[in-house]
Design an enzyme around this catalytic site. Structure first.
Site, PDB file in Angstrom:
ATOM      1  N   GLU A 285       8.465 -19.581   3.319  1.00  0.00           N
ATOM      2  CA  GLU A 285       9.296 -20.277   2.427  1.00  0.00           C
ATOM      3  C   GLU A 285       9.730 -20.266   1.539  1.00  0.00           C
ATOM      4  O   GLU A 285      11.187 -21.128   0.804  1.00  0.00           O
ATOM      5  CB  GLU A 285       7.588 -21.348   1.150  1.00  0.00           C
ATOM      6  N   TYR A 286      10.006 -19.159   0.950  1.00  0.00           N
ATOM      7  CA  TYR A 286      10.348 -18.338  -0.530  1.00  0.00           C
ATOM      8  C   TYR A 286      11.698 -18.468   0.528  1.00  0.00           C
ATOM      9  O   TYR A 286      12.900 -18.870  -0.589  1.00  0.00           O
ATOM     10  CB  TYR A 286      10.520 -17.544  -0.716  1.00  0.00           C
ATOM     11  N   ASP A 287      12.387 -18.097   1.664  1.00  0.00           N
ATOM     12  CA  ASP A 287      14.139 -17.962   2.371  1.00  0.00           C
ATOM     13  C   ASP A 287      13.833 -19.623   2.575  1.00  0.00           C
ATOM     14  O   ASP A 287      15.511 -19.958   2.250  1.00  0.00           O
ATOM     15  CB  ASP A 287      13.853 -17.355   3.442  1.00  0.00           C
TER      16      ASP A 287
ATOM     17  N   SER B  16      13.286  12.819 -23.301  1.00  0.00           N
ATOM     18  CA  SER B  16      11.620  13.104 -22.602  1.00  0.00           C
ATOM     19  C   SER B  16      10.589  12.693 -23.349  1.00  0.00           C
ATOM     20  O   SER B  16      10.738  13.408 -24.225  1.00  0.00           O
ATOM     21  CB  SER B  16      12.689  14.361 -21.674  1.00  0.00           C
TER      22      SER B  16
ATOM     23  N   LYS C 221       2.165   7.255 -15.594  1.00  0.00           N
ATOM     24  CA  LYS C 221       3.801   7.936 -15.968  1.00  0.00           C
ATOM     25  C   LYS C 221       3.705   7.635 -14.079  1.00  0.00           C
ATOM     26  O   LYS C 221       4.041   7.703 -12.985  1.00  0.00           O
ATOM     27  CB  LYS C 221       3.309   9.336 -16.027  1.00  0.00           C
TER      28      LYS C 221
ATOM     29  N   CYS D 177     -11.943  11.980  24.128  1.00  0.00           N
ATOM     30  CA  CYS D 177     -13.021  11.686  25.733  1.00  0.00           C
ATOM     31  C   CYS D 177     -12.634  12.496  26.940  1.00  0.00           C
ATOM     32  O   CYS D 177     -13.857  11.967  27.825  1.00  0.00           O
ATOM     33  CB  CYS D 177     -13.422   9.960  25.350  1.00  0.00           C
TER      34      CYS D 177
HETATM   35 ZN   LIG Z   1     -10.317   8.898  23.719  1.00  0.00          ZN
END
Ligand SMILES: [Zn+2]
Length: 670
Positions: A36-38, A83, A116, A414
């Site tokens: 719908e957005y597209d 920083s 952070k 198995c």
């Molecule tokens: Zn298996």
């Protein structure tokens, strides 16, 4: 359409599309599907091509512009991007906090703790509400112009939102982190690997590389996102007094702000926020490397000032290192809940990100070949987000090379299941539906915290239940008795009773957790929630057609097909029928439905042995009954547990039928 109408429609569509971006990235609550957005985007594009005079500079269709011709331009930051000082321990954090209080001459200062994000720091400049410049942090004084790539990020508003007609800042330089979700990163890396391109070590490197690309189309493929966390400059806007106020204003202006924030008044609150965030780390959608703590009031920040390098009013509390080197003792193959074979490196135990690590995933057989890793090698491991650490690279090769990258011929668990490759020849799986390891993993996933949240049903218990052939399907869990559990090693009467109780209570978790717990391919937690919200009941979801599924946000073609395929299987239908027989709630929320107990009202009092009161309430609601908080003459049943009080007397007085726990259970399971 005439010109006036077209202009209006273009403006309306632009607002609507940017509104959906806001819902998706800032509120984390998409209300339309990708398709719908597209469709909105292409409707806008066709109007814009018919009426090019109204094509705005900030049209959502112009997020992705032309390639820039040459290397990046340098941008001088008007205010230096400092920083933060790092601390690595609670003691260091306390020392910082003491310095803050001393500097302020007070005994208390409100601070804000926030995650952070491990991304790339950027500064985005808006003039009169429009994005005009985006630059990386660089060395703090000068960064690179990355406007063309930042414009292409849907989580970045091209125009600031005005709240209730209030003015937006005349100039705003907002700062934050550009990052990539882990899920997007994994998909991106897988695609690169398939194409034979070099893969990136972590999302930060991929994001950093994407920002520097010349071609915004290429950059947009990496699905970068942006979280705002501070500002360099803000002019012509209402006065802001605190960091908290800024964050709220930033969100209102259209920026995504990470929700994991808290205001702390005391040091102990701050320390517990840090440890809470650290616990959350593995379950987050993106990488983080610590917690940022800032003194909240701008007046206090000003008073504390800054050093040459960093502000005194803020600090980063860094999480423990996520990388370590160790020895590969062996390489083994594990079987997952969908039968996928995953090679795993068994390691000499080593401390990493605060825990001892003794195994790391090698993802798939192609990855073993790519890393060229063998038993006896020393490797660099990383425990970034996922609970399971991964091998990043070989740092020292052993002299003997043992080839282990061969896909086994049969299932290592198995021995019966054939091994079958997926289309990409990357994943190999055991296709024996009764493979015990697969069942064991499915059980653990079903009981996990994000799914049915059954405390006490972890790996060890699941392995015992499967190996002793007590549980052959997820549904069998609900029929488990205390006696059966006590027959197992390590289960005493108390533990067995607790687990049975936890299992019974889990029946009321609701549709979204049940869906997620079923472990359907490509249906994650978020998609489960959205599906449950949309379809409300499992029968309604099972009756849905492909078109209805793809209309749900987060549901693409692949996941819709996977869901349809899952529901079409005979085993699924019988599994769901059995779960329903056991009284597992297949509805979402407290939506009144017509059911066996419609028209009845239950009131609960006292302590029940087997059920938490909210769980008992959800169970009767799912059968159509209502739950009241007080006893009235309209109450159908009062369910009275131990230590029942005044409600019991009132019910007797009014002649309301009183049920003990076993009578209640009879009605529930009738
Ligand atoms: Zn298996």
């Amino acid at each position: 359409m005439d010109k006036v109408a077209a202009q209006k429609e273009i403006a309306r569509l632009t607002r609507e599309i940017e509104g959906h971006n806001y819902n998706y990235y800032v509120l984390d609550n998409p209300v339309i599907s990708d398709a719908e957005y597209d469709a909105l985007l292409s409707r806008l594009a066709s109007l814009e091509s018919d009426f090019p005079e109204f094509l705005a500079l900030n049209s959502p269709n112009r997020r992705i512009g032309a390639k820039v011709s040459s290397g990046a331009k340098t941008v001088h930051h008007t205010t230096k991007m400092l920083s933060l000082d790092n601390t690595y321990s609670v003691e260091d954090l306390r020392a910082w906090h003491d310095r803050v209080l001393k500097g302020l001459g007070r005994t208390e200062a409100v601070c804000v703790a926030e995650l952070k994000i491990d991304g790339v720091s950027c500064a985005l400049t808006y003039e009169n509400g429009r994005l005009v410049m985006a630059a990386t942090r660089g060395d703090g004084e000068e960064g690179e112009d990355v406007t063309h790539n930042v414009r292409a990020m849907r989580s970045v508003p091209l125009e600031l939102r005005s709240v209730d007609g209030a003015a937006v800042p005349a100039v705003l330089e907002v700062r934050g982190e550009v990052y990539m979700d882990r899920k997007d990163f994994t998909e991106f890396n897988n695609a690169r690997q398939l194409a034979g391109d070099e893969v990136f070590a972590n999302p930060r490197n991929a994001a950093s590389g994407a920002l520097k690309l010349l071609d915004p189309v290429e950059s947009a493929r990496r699905k970068l996102r942006f979280f705002a966390h501070s500002f360099g400059r803000i002019d012509g806007f209402r006065a802001l007094d605190s960091h908290w106020e800024f964050l709220m204003a930033a969100r209102a202006l259209g920026f995504a702000v990470n929700n994991n924030l808290c205001r702390c008044t005391s040091f102990s609150e701050m320390a517990s926020a840090c440890s809470k965030f650290q616990e959350m780390r593995p379950s987050l959608a993106f990488d983080v490397d610590g917690v940022v703590i800032k003194v909240n009031l701008f007046a206090d920040q000003k008073l504390l000032g800054e050093t040459m390098k960093s502000p005194r009013w803020a600090v980063a509390y860094k999480f423990p290192a996520v990388q370590a080197t160790t020895l590969v003792k062996d390489i083994v193959v594990q079987v997952g809940r969908t039968g996928v074979l995953t090679p795993v490196a068994e390691l000499e135990p080593v401390a990493c990100a605060g825990v001892m690590v003794s195994r790391a995933t090698l993802h798939n057989f192609a990855e073993i070949a790519r890393l060229d890793v063998s038993r006896g090698d020393r490797v660099l491991i990383e425990r970034a987000g996922d609970v399971i650490p991964k091998v990043v690279k070989v740092v020292e090769r052993s002299s003997e090379r043992i080839a282990v990258s061969k896909v086994p011929a049969d299932c290592p668990v198995c021995r019966e299941g054939f091994i079958c490759a997926d289309e990409g020849m990357v994943a190999f799986r055991c296709i024996n539906p009764e493979c015990p390891k697969q069942l064991e993993r499915r059980l653990v996933h079903f009981a996990s915290r994000g799914a049915m949240d059954i405390e006490g049903l972890g790996e060890a218990a699941a392995a015992q239940l499967v190996n002793n052939r007590i549980v052959r399907s997820v549904a069998d869990v609900f029929g488990l008795s205390i006696e059966q559990l006590m027959g197992l090693e390590s289960f005493g009467p108390k533990k067995a009773e607790k687990l049975v109780q936890a299992i019974q209570n889990s029946r009321a978790r609701g549709l979204s957790r049940l869906l997620f717990g079923l472990g359907i391919a490509n249906i994650g937690q978020k998609a489960s929630e959205l599906l449950a919200r949309r379809f409300v009941s499992l029968p309604a979801l099972m009756a849905a057609e492909a078109g209805e599924l793809t209309a749900v946000p987060e549901m693409g073609l692949v996941s819709s097909q996977a869901l349809l395929k899952f529901f079409a299987q005979e085993e699924t239908r019988s599994l769901i029928a059995r779960l329903a027989d056991y009284g597992v709630v297949m509805l979402e929320g407290n939506i009144p439905v017509s059911g066996r107990l419609s028209g009845k009202t239950f009131v609960f009092t006292g302590e029940l042995v087997k059920y938490q009161r909210t769980a008992a309430g959800s169970l009767v609601k799912a059968l159509g009954a209502e739950v009241g908080s007080t006893v009235t003459k309209h109450t159908s049943f009062l369910v009275a547990g131990a230590a029942a009080g005044s409600k019991l007397e009132k019910a007797r007085g009014l002649g309301v039928r009183i049920l003990n726990e076993s009578e209640f259970e009879e009605i529930l399971n009738a």
